[in-house]
Design a protein around this motif. Structure first.
Motif, PDB file in Angstrom:
ATOM      1  N   MET A   1       0.857  -1.186   0.000  1.00 55.81           N
ATOM      2  CA  MET A   1       0.000   0.000   0.000  1.00 55.81           C
ATOM      3  C   MET A   1       0.892   1.234   0.000  1.00 55.81           C
ATOM      4  O   MET A   1       1.966   1.244   0.611  1.00 55.81           O
ATOM      5  CB  MET A   1      -0.916   0.011   1.217  1.00 55.81           C
ATOM      6  N   THR A   2       0.407   2.280  -0.681  1.00 56.94           N
ATOM      7  CA  THR A   2       1.150   3.535  -0.775  1.00 56.94           C
ATOM      8  C   THR A   2       0.297   4.676  -0.262  1.00 56.94           C
ATOM      9  O   THR A   2      -0.844   4.858  -0.707  1.00 56.94           O
ATOM     10  CB  THR A   2       1.576   3.819  -2.228  1.00 56.94           C
ATOM     11  N   ALA A   3       0.838   5.430   0.677  1.00 60.31           N
ATOM     12  CA  ALA A   3       0.210   6.665   1.143  1.00 60.31           C
ATOM     13  C   ALA A   3       0.953   7.838   0.509  1.00 60.31           C
ATOM     14  O   ALA A   3       2.169   7.770   0.282  1.00 60.31           O
ATOM     15  CB  ALA A   3       0.265   6.767   2.667  1.00 60.31           C
ATOM     16  N   SER A   4       0.215   8.920   0.228  1.00 54.68           N
ATOM     17  CA  SER A   4       0.806  10.017  -0.523  1.00 54.68           C
ATOM     18  C   SER A   4       0.342  11.358   0.035  1.00 54.68           C
ATOM     19  O   SER A   4      -0.785  11.499   0.503  1.00 54.68           O
ATOM     20  CB  SER A   4       0.414   9.900  -1.996  1.00 54.68           C
ATOM     21  N   LYS A   5       1.243  12.356  -0.043  1.00 53.08           N
ATOM     22  CA  LYS A   5       0.920  13.694   0.423  1.00 53.08           C
ATOM     23  C   LYS A   5       1.700  14.703  -0.407  1.00 53.08           C
ATOM     24  O   LYS A   5       2.874  14.481  -0.715  1.00 53.08           O
ATOM     25  CB  LYS A   5       1.288  13.842   1.906  1.00 53.08           C
ATOM     26  N   GLY A   6       1.021  15.811  -0.781  1.00 52.76           N
ATOM     27  CA  GLY A   6       1.729  16.834  -1.543  1.00 52.76           C
ATOM     28  C   GLY A   6       0.792  17.776  -2.262  1.00 52.76           C
ATOM     29  O   GLY A   6      -0.324  18.053  -1.798  1.00 52.76           O
ATOM     30  N   ASP A   7       1.252  18.258  -3.428  1.00 53.62           N
ATOM     31  CA  ASP A   7       0.516  19.278  -4.175  1.00 53.62           C
ATOM     32  C   ASP A   7      -0.698  18.748  -4.921  1.00 53.62           C
ATOM     33  O   ASP A   7      -1.550  19.537  -5.346  1.00 53.62           O
ATOM     34  CB  ASP A   7       1.445  19.944  -5.195  1.00 53.62           C
ATOM     35  N   MET A   8      -0.786  17.443  -5.125  1.00 51.20           N
ATOM     36  CA  MET A   8      -1.821  16.891  -5.994  1.00 51.20           C
ATOM     37  C   MET A   8      -3.233  17.277  -5.553  1.00 51.20           C
ATOM     38  O   MET A   8      -4.084  17.609  -6.370  1.00 51.20           O
ATOM     39  CB  MET A   8      -1.704  15.363  -6.054  1.00 51.20           C
ATOM     40  N   SER A   9      -3.495  17.217  -4.269  1.00 50.46           N
ATOM     41  CA  SER A   9      -4.849  17.476  -3.786  1.00 50.46           C
ATOM     42  C   SER A   9      -5.079  18.955  -3.496  1.00 50.46           C
ATOM     43  O   SER A   9      -6.187  19.348  -3.106  1.00 50.46           O
ATOM     44  CB  SER A   9      -5.109  16.671  -2.506  1.00 50.46           C
ATOM     45  N   GLU A  10      -4.053  19.793  -3.676  1.00 49.54           N
ATOM     46  CA  GLU A  10      -4.166  21.194  -3.302  1.00 49.54           C
ATOM     47  C   GLU A  10      -4.120  22.151  -4.485  1.00 49.54           C
ATOM     48  O   GLU A  10      -4.604  23.283  -4.382  1.00 49.54           O
ATOM     49  CB  GLU A  10      -3.035  21.548  -2.324  1.00 49.54           C
ATOM     50  N   ARG A  11      -3.539  21.726  -5.599  1.00 44.95           N
ATOM     51  CA  ARG A  11      -3.368  22.629  -6.730  1.00 44.95           C
ATOM     52  C   ARG A  11      -4.336  22.321  -7.867  1.00 44.95           C
ATOM     53  O   ARG A  11      -4.598  21.156  -8.179  1.00 44.95           O
ATOM     54  CB  ARG A  11      -1.936  22.553  -7.269  1.00 44.95           C
ATOM     55  N   ILE A  12      -4.869  23.368  -8.486  1.00 41.36           N
ATOM     56  CA  ILE A  12      -5.642  23.273  -9.718  1.00 41.36           C
ATOM     57  C   ILE A  12      -4.796  23.889 -10.821  1.00 41.36           C
ATOM     58  O   ILE A  12      -4.254  24.986 -10.658  1.00 41.36           O
ATOM     59  CB  ILE A  12      -6.989  24.008  -9.602  1.00 41.36           C
ATOM     60  N   LEU A  13      -4.658  23.195 -11.947  1.00 39.71           N
ATOM     61  CA  LEU A  13      -3.818  23.682 -13.035  1.00 39.71           C
ATOM     62  C   LEU A  13      -4.662  24.411 -14.070  1.00 39.71           C
ATOM     63  O   LEU A  13      -5.697  23.903 -14.513  1.00 39.71           O
ATOM     64  CB  LEU A  13      -3.083  22.513 -13.693  1.00 39.71           C
TER      65      LEU A  13
END
Length: 228
Positions: free
Chosen positions: A41-53
């Protein structure tokens, strides 16, 4: 710059593996090869859920991209490698397809299909070699490709697909417990620091991002190791 430093370190490490103390090459060629297959299993944190392009094509068409949140996902692992004394050199591959939330919406109920592809290379040092129990620590470099369905909106609210492409440096920590001369159980923790610099959309094609999207992935795996 970071990529050049990593490649230089990798070249020095590989050279040290093949350099015998007496100047000969005897005993320093691969002693065995292996294949690993596992799941985690992989947990992830960063810009993906915070930035709109916000994108604009050459013909003036504007698009809004909502990246997948990438909070938690499966991480199947396939690796092929060679053991050279205490070192292991391996190529690894991960492919996973699932449904994930899309970021940048007022409510967390918009989701669609995500396909994640990762191809990488690791250099691992195996402590306690050649005992039946070995602890490994290594570094790696990976290529990422993340395709998300229906996450791109044009000016008329029509939806289409996108692909994010990027790279990652990673740290590998694992343990090999040999059940026999050819089989081992290999639990592992892998940490990937990834940056995504290129995006593809159906209408806009491929373009470079003005600033990188950074994302950290932490994977916990259990692998079956076959050595031959």
């Amino acid at each position: 710059m970071k990529k050049n430093v990593f490649l230089l370190m990798l070249a020095v490490l590989i050279s040290s593996v093949f350099a015998a103390k007496d100047g000969s090459m005897e005993g320093y060629w691969p002693k065995s090869y292996y294949a690993e297959l596992g799941m985690g299993m992989t947990a992830s944190k960063g810009d993906m859920s915070e930035r709109i392009l916000k994108l604009k094509s050459e013909d003036g068409e504007k698009e809004t991209v909502h990246p997948a949140a990438l909070n938690l996902m499966g991480s199947p692992n396939l690796a092929l490698g060679a053991n050279i004394a205490q070192f292991s050199l391996e190529a690894n591959f991960m492919y996973w397809q699932y449904v994930e939330l899309l970021g940048g919406f007022p409510t967390e109920d918009v989701e669609d299909e995500v396909r994640m592809l990762r191809v990488g290379f690791n250099v691992i040092y195996n402590f306690f070699f050649p005992d039946f129990f070995q602890a490994g620590a290594g570094l790696g470099y990976s290529y990422y490709n993340i395709k998300t369905t229906n996450n791109v909106f044009d000016s008329e609210a029509n939806r289409s697909n996108s692909e994010l492409m990027g790279s990652a440096f990673n740290i590998v920590l694992n343990m090999r417990y040999y059940i026999s001369d050819n089989f081992a159980l290999v639990p592992a923790i892998k940490i990937y620091e990834a940056w995504f610099h290129t995006i593809y959309t159906d209408k806009g094609g491929t373009c470079d991002l003005s600033s990188n999207i950074w994302q950290t992935f932490v994977s916990v795996e259990m692998n079956l190791h076959f050595q031959f």
